[in-house]
Every structure is written in structure tokens, then in C-alpha cells.
Design an enzyme around this catalytic site. Structure first.
Site, mmCIF file in Angstrom:
data_model
loop_
_atom_site.group_PDB
_atom_site.id
_atom_site.type_symbol
_atom_site.label_atom_id
_atom_site.label_comp_id
_atom_site.label_asym_id
_atom_site.label_seq_id
_atom_site.Cartn_x
_atom_site.Cartn_y
_atom_site.Cartn_z
ATOM 1 N N ASN A 9 65.538 21.621 57.888
ATOM 2 C CA ASN A 9 66.935 21.194 57.930
ATOM 3 C C ASN A 9 67.572 21.842 59.164
ATOM 4 O O ASN A 9 67.840 23.042 59.165
ATOM 5 C CB ASN A 9 67.628 21.648 56.629
ATOM 6 C CG ASN A 9 69.116 21.322 56.626
ATOM 7 O OD1 ASN A 9 69.628 20.694 57.544
ATOM 8 N ND2 ASN A 9 69.801 21.772 55.589
ATOM 9 N N HIS A 95 73.303 19.243 49.353
ATOM 10 C CA HIS A 95 73.061 20.584 49.890
ATOM 11 C C HIS A 95 74.238 21.489 49.509
ATOM 12 O O HIS A 95 75.382 21.030 49.457
ATOM 13 C CB HIS A 95 72.903 20.522 51.413
ATOM 14 C CG HIS A 95 72.401 21.809 51.982
ATOM 15 N ND1 HIS A 95 73.216 22.894 52.205
ATOM 16 C CD2 HIS A 95 71.153 22.205 52.325
ATOM 17 C CE1 HIS A 95 72.490 23.891 52.675
ATOM 18 N NE2 HIS A 95 71.235 23.503 52.759
ATOM 19 N N GLU A 97 75.874 23.564 51.116
ATOM 20 C CA GLU A 97 76.965 23.597 52.099
ATOM 21 C C GLU A 97 77.878 22.391 51.911
ATOM 22 O O GLU A 97 79.077 22.458 52.145
ATOM 23 C CB GLU A 97 76.386 23.677 53.521
ATOM 24 C CG GLU A 97 75.844 25.078 53.801
ATOM 25 C CD GLU A 97 74.630 25.144 54.709
ATOM 26 O OE1 GLU A 97 74.367 24.185 55.451
ATOM 27 O OE2 GLU A 97 73.927 26.178 54.656
ATOM 28 N N GLU A 167 67.573 25.794 45.994
ATOM 29 C CA GLU A 167 68.074 26.678 47.045
ATOM 30 C C GLU A 167 69.156 27.589 46.462
ATOM 31 O O GLU A 167 70.323 27.180 46.385
ATOM 32 C CB GLU A 167 68.666 25.856 48.192
ATOM 33 C CG GLU A 167 67.678 24.932 48.873
ATOM 34 C CD GLU A 167 68.113 24.588 50.295
ATOM 35 O OE1 GLU A 167 67.337 24.902 51.204
ATOM 36 O OE2 GLU A 167 69.200 24.047 50.493
ATOM 37 N N GLY A 173 70.530 31.473 54.568
ATOM 38 C CA GLY A 173 71.048 32.039 55.810
ATOM 39 C C GLY A 173 71.382 33.518 55.711
ATOM 40 O O GLY A 173 72.054 34.072 56.581
ATOM 41 N N SER A 213 66.200 31.267 53.341
ATOM 42 C CA SER A 213 65.586 32.307 54.170
ATOM 43 C C SER A 213 64.060 32.273 54.172
ATOM 44 O O SER A 213 63.410 33.319 54.272
ATOM 45 C CB SER A 213 66.092 33.700 53.756
ATOM 46 O OG SER A 213 67.490 33.785 53.945
#
Ligand code: 13P
Length: 254
Positions: A9, A95, A97, A167, A173, A213
């Protein structure tokens, strides 16, 4: 074991030249390789160029998001038909985000999933809990709710072969990965939830990727877990060598 699926991604990163360069390096590095399914998810504006670079390869190209609508007056949106038209085969949906920054709800994600299937795109449905939810021991509840809402009214035919990415938001991140055991436990829960919502066949046909990560140093341990069928890689997918290392780690488990 299932064929592993490693997806990159790229998020909102790279210039056009960088995106083309990364795609070319991956295309060369993966020539003739099909032990693992590999996909890349560049920004919308680079999709056509990247699709063209991978047109004769086994690598999938997909979008990071799509509209729930088919066409019409939806300024700024991109439809499933448009993605299909330029050569995309996959799309990431829900996602974290998108859920947290752009307030996407389970119901919107459900509409997007339906729109992706209608346009013959293979969705990757993302689920995962926030740190405070894990701390409150609500991981299962949150993931179950994301699966129920996201997959509402979808038949076993429609979800067969689906990819789900687990996730945990706290691992994205941050450099803080779930331990292989922590990830495997939630993956097993997702598989069981799919078994009870649908049936064993359907649950077994689904690939569950881990994301958060993942890098060349930790991929092998994660991918070696029995319920982990691949990875959705963010930061490390921008570096061709790291991404190719992760793909070759996956190959040892396919
Ligand atoms: P990182 O690998 O950068 O943590 O991102 C994970 C992710 O969000 C992939 O979709």
C-alpha cells in the site's frame, strides 16, 4: 497452506517518476515469479502508468479506495468501472486511515464492497482495533462488528476468495508490530467468525493478511503463523529491496 498474498500500500507517497521507477524495479525483480500473489496499490493518479508497467506480469495493481456509487455527479470520486477500465484488478476497502480520518462507517464500507464486486474488482477488506480498544479487551468485539457491518447481506458466493487484512491501528506506521502470536490469534478469530457467518469452505477460501509495521526483518516470523496468509505492507513497500525480501520470505510458506 494457501498461496500467500503480499500487497504494497503505497499510500499518498512518491512522485510519478518514483512510482514508475519502483514499479519497474518490482516488475524486473518479480519476472516469471508466481509462488506468491503480489499486488501494489499506488495513488489513483499513478494507477494507469503502473498498470501499464505490470501489464505483462503476474503482479496485481489496485486502488487504495473507490466510490460506492456507479457513476454520476460525485465530484472527486473514482468508480469501480473506471478502475477496471484502466487495468486494476484489486481495491483496498475500509483502511483504518479511511475509517478514522475520513469517517468511513461500516455501512459505507459495505456499499463499497458491493460496488467493487459489481465491477469485478477483488477487494481487500481492512479491519483492526485501536490501542484503547485492545487495552479494554475489545479487540474481538471491534473486529466482529467490522466484519458484520462490512459484509452485511453478502452471500458466501460473493465472499469466497475474499482477502481480509487485519491491521491493528496501533501497529500502523508506528514500528510497533503485533507479536506473531497476537496476530495469529486475531486471524484465527476472523477465520472462525467467517466460518460461523458462512461455512467452513468459505472461511478456508479467504486469505487473511496481517498489516502494521511489517518489514523485511519481521515478515518471516509473522508469515510463518498458520493463520497468516500474507501481508499488507505500508512503509516497507516503498523500498523495492525490502518489499522483494518480504515477498521471498512469503514464498517459503506458499
Ligand atoms: P505500515 O506498514 O507503514 O505500518 O502501514 C501498514 C498499512 O497501513 C498498510 O495498509
Amino acid at each position: 497452506m494457501k498461496k500467500q498474498f503480499i500487497a504494497g500500500n503505497w499510500k499518498m507517497n512518491l512522485t510519478l517518476e518514483e512510482a514508475r521507477g519502483l514499479a519497474r524495479k518490482l516488475c524486473d525483480g518479480l519476472a516469471g515469479f508466481d509462488a506468491v500473489d503480489v499486488g501494489v496499490f499506488p495513488s489513483f493518479v499513478y494507477l494507469k502508468d503502473v498498470c501499464d508497467i505490470f501489464s505483462d506480469s503476474n503482479v496485481f495493481v489496485g486502488a487504495q479506495n473507490m466510490s460506492m456509487e456507479q457513476c454520476g455527479a460525485f465530484t472527486g470520486e473514482v468508480s469501480g468501472a473506471m478502475l477496471r477500465d484502466i487495468g486494476c484488478t484489486h481495491v483496498i476497502i475500509g483502511h483504518s486511515e479511511r475509517r478514522t480520518i475520513y469517517q468511513e462507517t461500516n455501512s459505507m464500507i459495505n456499499s463499497k464492497l458491493k460496488a467493487s464486486l459489481l465491477n469485478n474488482l477483488n477487494p481487500i477488506l481492512c479491519v483492526g482495533e485501536r490501542q484503547e480498544e485492545r487495552d479494554a479487551d475489545k479487540t474481538r468485539e471491534v473486529v466482529e462488528d467490522q466484519l458484520s457491518g462490512g459484509l452485511l447481506n453478502l452471500t458466501s458466493e460473493e465472499v469466497k476468495g475474499l482477502t481480509i487484512a487485519y491491521e491493528p491501528v496501533w501497529a500502523i506506521g508506528t514500528g510497533k508490530t503485533a507479536t506473531p502470536e497476537q496476530a495469529n490469534e486475531v486471524h484465527a478469530f476472523i477465520r472462525n467468525t467467517m466460518r460461523s457467518k458462512y461455512d467452513d469452505d468459505t472461511a478456508q477460501s479467504i486469505r487473511i493478511q496481517y498489516g502494521g509495521s511489517v518489514n523485511a526483518g519481521n515478515a518471516k516470523e509473522l508469515l510463518g503463523q498458520p493463520e497468516i496468509d500474507g501481508a499488507l505492507v505500508g512503509g516497507a513497500s516503498l523500498d523495492p529491496n525490502s518489499f522483494l525480501d518480504i515477498v521471498s520470505d512469503a514464498a517459503s510458506f506458499s
